[in-house]
Design a protein around this motif. Structure first.
Motif, mmCIF file in Angstrom:
data_model
loop_
_atom_site.group_PDB
_atom_site.id
_atom_site.type_symbol
_atom_site.label_atom_id
_atom_site.label_comp_id
_atom_site.label_asym_id
_atom_site.label_seq_id
_atom_site.Cartn_x
_atom_site.Cartn_y
_atom_site.Cartn_z
ATOM 1 N N MET A 1 0.843 -1.193 0.000
ATOM 2 C CA MET A 1 0.000 0.000 0.000
ATOM 3 C C MET A 1 0.879 1.245 0.000
ATOM 4 O O MET A 1 1.903 1.292 0.691
ATOM 5 N N SER A 2 0.476 2.255 -0.755
ATOM 6 C CA SER A 2 1.284 3.470 -0.867
ATOM 7 C C SER A 2 1.260 4.269 0.433
ATOM 8 O O SER A 2 0.341 4.141 1.248
ATOM 9 N N ASP A 3 2.299 5.111 0.581
ATOM 10 C CA ASP A 3 2.372 5.943 1.771
ATOM 11 C C ASP A 3 1.174 6.884 1.865
ATOM 12 O O ASP A 3 0.632 7.118 2.955
ATOM 13 N N MET A 4 0.755 7.433 0.728
ATOM 14 C CA MET A 4 -0.369 8.367 0.743
ATOM 15 C C MET A 4 -1.649 7.678 1.192
ATOM 16 O O MET A 4 -2.453 8.255 1.938
ATOM 17 N N ALA A 5 -1.841 6.439 0.770
ATOM 18 C CA ALA A 5 -3.047 5.702 1.169
ATOM 19 C C ALA A 5 -3.066 5.478 2.681
ATOM 20 O O ALA A 5 -4.113 5.595 3.328
ATOM 21 N N ILE A 6 -1.892 5.156 3.251
ATOM 22 C CA ILE A 6 -1.824 4.954 4.707
ATOM 23 C C ILE A 6 -2.122 6.259 5.447
ATOM 24 O O ILE A 6 -2.855 6.267 6.447
ATOM 25 N N LEU A 7 -1.564 7.368 4.945
ATOM 26 C CA LEU A 7 -1.833 8.667 5.574
ATOM 27 C C LEU A 7 -3.316 9.020 5.509
ATOM 28 O O LEU A 7 -3.902 9.496 6.489
ATOM 29 N N ILE A 8 -3.935 8.784 4.353
ATOM 30 C CA ILE A 8 -5.358 9.101 4.197
ATOM 31 C C ILE A 8 -6.209 8.240 5.127
ATOM 32 O O ILE A 8 -7.127 8.732 5.810
ATOM 33 N N SER A 42 -7.914 -1.282 6.829
ATOM 34 C CA SER A 42 -7.622 -0.491 5.624
ATOM 35 C C SER A 42 -6.126 -0.471 5.307
ATOM 36 O O SER A 42 -5.738 -0.280 4.146
ATOM 37 N N ALA A 43 -5.281 -0.674 6.329
ATOM 38 C CA ALA A 43 -3.836 -0.692 6.108
ATOM 39 C C ALA A 43 -3.337 -2.057 5.668
ATOM 40 O O ALA A 43 -2.138 -2.248 5.442
ATOM 41 N N GLY A 44 -4.253 -3.027 5.559
ATOM 42 C CA GLY A 44 -3.881 -4.345 5.065
ATOM 43 C C GLY A 44 -3.334 -5.291 6.119
ATOM 44 O O GLY A 44 -2.667 -6.279 5.774
ATOM 45 N N LEU A 45 -3.616 -5.029 7.399
ATOM 46 C CA LEU A 45 -3.125 -5.930 8.442
ATOM 47 C C LEU A 45 -3.894 -7.248 8.472
ATOM 48 O O LEU A 45 -3.384 -8.256 8.976
ATOM 49 N N GLY A 46 -5.121 -7.243 7.960
ATOM 50 C CA GLY A 46 -5.945 -8.438 8.021
ATOM 51 C C GLY A 46 -6.692 -8.518 9.346
ATOM 52 O O GLY A 46 -6.355 -7.848 10.323
ATOM 53 N N VAL A 47 -7.696 -9.367 9.385
ATOM 54 C CA VAL A 47 -8.559 -9.469 10.563
ATOM 55 C C VAL A 47 -7.789 -9.926 11.797
ATOM 56 O O VAL A 47 -7.825 -9.299 12.863
ATOM 57 N N THR A 48 -7.067 -11.029 11.654
ATOM 58 C CA THR A 48 -6.361 -11.597 12.803
ATOM 59 C C THR A 48 -5.307 -10.647 13.359
ATOM 60 O O THR A 48 -5.235 -10.404 14.564
ATOM 61 N N THR A 374 -1.947 0.203 16.700
ATOM 62 C CA THR A 374 -2.425 0.025 15.328
ATOM 63 C C THR A 374 -1.730 1.004 14.385
ATOM 64 O O THR A 374 -1.370 0.655 13.251
ATOM 65 N N VAL A 375 -1.544 2.242 14.845
ATOM 66 C CA VAL A 375 -0.822 3.241 14.042
ATOM 67 C C VAL A 375 0.588 2.756 13.743
ATOM 68 O O VAL A 375 1.083 2.865 12.613
ATOM 69 N N GLY A 376 1.242 2.196 14.768
ATOM 70 C CA GLY A 376 2.594 1.679 14.567
ATOM 71 C C GLY A 376 2.628 0.506 13.610
ATOM 72 O O GLY A 376 3.491 0.425 12.724
ATOM 73 N N ALA A 377 1.670 -0.414 13.763
ATOM 74 C CA ALA A 377 1.641 -1.603 12.901
ATOM 75 C C ALA A 377 1.310 -1.252 11.462
ATOM 76 O O ALA A 377 1.739 -1.942 10.524
ATOM 77 N N ALA A 378 0.566 -0.170 11.247
ATOM 78 C CA ALA A 378 0.204 0.234 9.885
ATOM 79 C C ALA A 378 1.377 0.844 9.127
ATOM 80 O O ALA A 378 1.296 1.035 7.912
ATOM 81 N N GLY A 379 2.460 1.170 9.824
ATOM 82 C CA GLY A 379 3.639 1.718 9.161
ATOM 83 C C GLY A 379 3.667 3.223 9.098
ATOM 84 O O GLY A 379 4.517 3.808 8.417
ATOM 85 N N LEU A 380 2.760 3.877 9.826
ATOM 86 C CA LEU A 380 2.719 5.327 9.778
ATOM 87 C C LEU A 380 3.997 5.943 10.344
ATOM 88 O O LEU A 380 4.429 7.013 9.899
ATOM 89 N N GLY A 381 4.603 5.267 11.307
ATOM 90 C CA GLY A 381 5.818 5.799 11.918
ATOM 91 C C GLY A 381 6.925 6.035 10.915
ATOM 92 O O GLY A 381 7.573 7.087 10.920
#
Length: 497
Positions: A1-8, A42-48, A374-381
């Protein structure tokens, strides 16, 4: 997923949380969980992975601060029951005189009394402040109301064991002793400077006694004795509709049965014999003795932090300086003093009240940790880390601004501070900035614009005899001044530490 998509998606998650709380009146805990679930999926982590991250983030912050928050609230509840707050304010008035009272009372509330749940502390101290305001002279109500608002809100975010300060320390992995030392360095000048600025504005015409004070309320209260004052406060508190404040009403009433000198002012109504009998069993301990367990626990935490900074090995003091052990010692000591002064039954009542108050704080703190995880796991950092230069000033201004915007929308100091800090927590190490400064900046931003969405605003407005217009000046403007003063003090600190 693109950086912009994660930010949005992150922006959508935070915005959705705010809308659910403000527009649809969804409980903040549920709203934060919904926002975390959306962000994870939405960040693609999946349900689990999303569920594991949310529950893991909740558990991690509870490991850090769960017991600390519980011990601190319980200690404050017992102190409340013993009447220590009322006696402290009376002592401050006697020692420092009425003219310095806004500063001395503000510093006491912002530092030493932060173990007490905010709404309970407010409803205990506000009637006393209102009674003492005329003794200050002109602008007494304005100065006392502003001092209380600034001290209450600053204390909860900057000073250990304030609940938001504990939550921020746990969220950003800041040693509690370090948070306490840095918070103390910041809160003292912030309170003094902010009260001085507001006093200057009031004397230049910013306060209009005719329009900014509720004269009907004040006239009704002018000839009321101390017990009546407490009754008015308790009734107003119940009317505010806050579960946490409502739970403190019973204990508030127990501290105001006399005129302050132990004499009964009026005949005891029928059916009150049990209460009188309980009051007769009270013993008065020296004020310093009542607060000694709390002060000892804070000194132990500070000593442990100093040992860690100086890298000195002293096993027994390191053990006692561990925050959980230090606050446990304080709680045991406070409980013993409570049993001596008011009896076992009232201590048990205070503890039951404390458990009710701490529950909502613990859950809110935990879900704040879930969002941060969740923010950390999504790669926003990693994404945000590339946006900042080596300067440490920009991130502090960003976290202050995020917290300020969240607070304007949501009206919760603790929630906005935790959410703002959580967004930058994953990149704190990469920024080369001490996490304690991020915690303080988030706390400072969360103070901006305390207004009509805040339960504290309405309690200060009613309990201190202000009109809504007056509260907008003393509370909204006053605490916003403190917010700006604090961040202006934090930025130079970032260059030194």
């Amino acid at each position: 997923m693109s950086d912009m998509a994660i930010l949005i998606n992150t922006a959508v998650a935070v915005l959705a949380t705010v809308v659910l709380i403000v527009r649809f009146k969804v409980n903040p805990v549920i709203s934060l969980i919904i926002g975390s679930v959306y962000l994870g999926l939405s960040a693609g982590l999946g349900v689990t992975k999303t569920v594991e991250t949310i529950t893991g983030g909740f558990g991690e912050i509870m490991v850090e601060v769960g017991l600390l928050i519980a011990f601190g609230v319980l200690m404050g509840s017992i102190l409340n029951e013993t009447g220590a707050i009322r006696r402290l304010v009376e002592h401050l008035l006697h020692v420092f005189g009425p003219k310095r009272l806004p500063y001395t009372m503000g510093l006491a509330i912002g530092t030493a009394l932060q173990s007490i749940f905010l709404d309970v502390l407010l409803v205990i101290s506000a009637p006393l402040a209102r009674k003492l305001a005329p003794r200050i002279g002109k602008l007494g109500t304005a100065r006392m109301a502003t001092a209380m608002a600034i001290a209450l809100e600053c204390g909860i975010v900057f000073m250990v064991p304030g609940v938001a300060a504990l939550a921020l320390a746990g969220l950003l992995s800041v040693p509690l002793g370090k948070m306490m030392i840095f918070g103390l360095i910041l809160i003292v000048p912030t309170i003094i400077i902010s009260i001085a600025i507001m006093t200057f504005l009031f004397r230049r015409g910013f306060w209009n006694e005719e329009k900014d004070e509720d004269h009907i309320y004040l006239e009704e209260d002018d000839d009321t004795s101390a017990p009546g004052t407490e009754t008015i406060a308790a009734g107003t508190e119940t009317g505010a509709g806050s579960g946490s404040t409502g739970s403190g009403t019973g204990t508030t009433g127990t501290t105001g049965r006399s005129n302050g000198d132990g004499a009964t002012a009026e005949p005891v109504p029928a059916g009150a014999s049990v209460a009188v009998a309980e009051a007769d069993k009270e013993r008065e301990a020296p004020l310093l003795v009542l607060f000694a367990p709390l002060l000892v626990s804070l000194l132990l935490i500070g000593a442990g932090a100093i040992l860690e900074i100086l890298k000195i090995e002293m096993a027994w003091l390191q053990l006692l300086g561990e925050p959980v052990i230090a606050l446990l010692i304080g709680l045991i000591g406070t409980g013993i003093m409570g049993r001596y002064t008011v009896g076992q039954k009232r201590v048990e009542t205070a503890i039951a009240t404390g458990f009710k108050e701490s529950g909502q704080i613990l859950i809110l703190t935990g879900v704040g940790g879930s969002l941060a995880a969740t923010v950390g796991a999504a790669g926003l950092g990693d994404i945000l880390g590339g946006f900042f230069s080596a300067s440490t000033v920009a991130p502090l201004l960003v976290v202050w601004g995020i917290a300020a915007l969240l607070h304007i929308a949501v009206g919760s100091v603790t929630l906005s501070a935790i959410t703002a800090a959580g967004l930058l927590a994953p990149i704190a190490p990469a920024l080369g900035i001490d996490p304690v400064l991020i915690a303080l900046a988030a706390g400072a931003g969360s103070l901006f614009m305390v207004h009509v969405t805040s339960n504290t605003f309405w309690l200060l407005q009613s309990l201190l005899g202000q009109s809504v217009r007056g509260a907008l000046k003393s509370v909204t403007v006053g605490v916003s001044v403190a917010s700006v003063v604090a961040i202006l003090l934090i930025m130079p600190m970032s260059l030194l530490f």
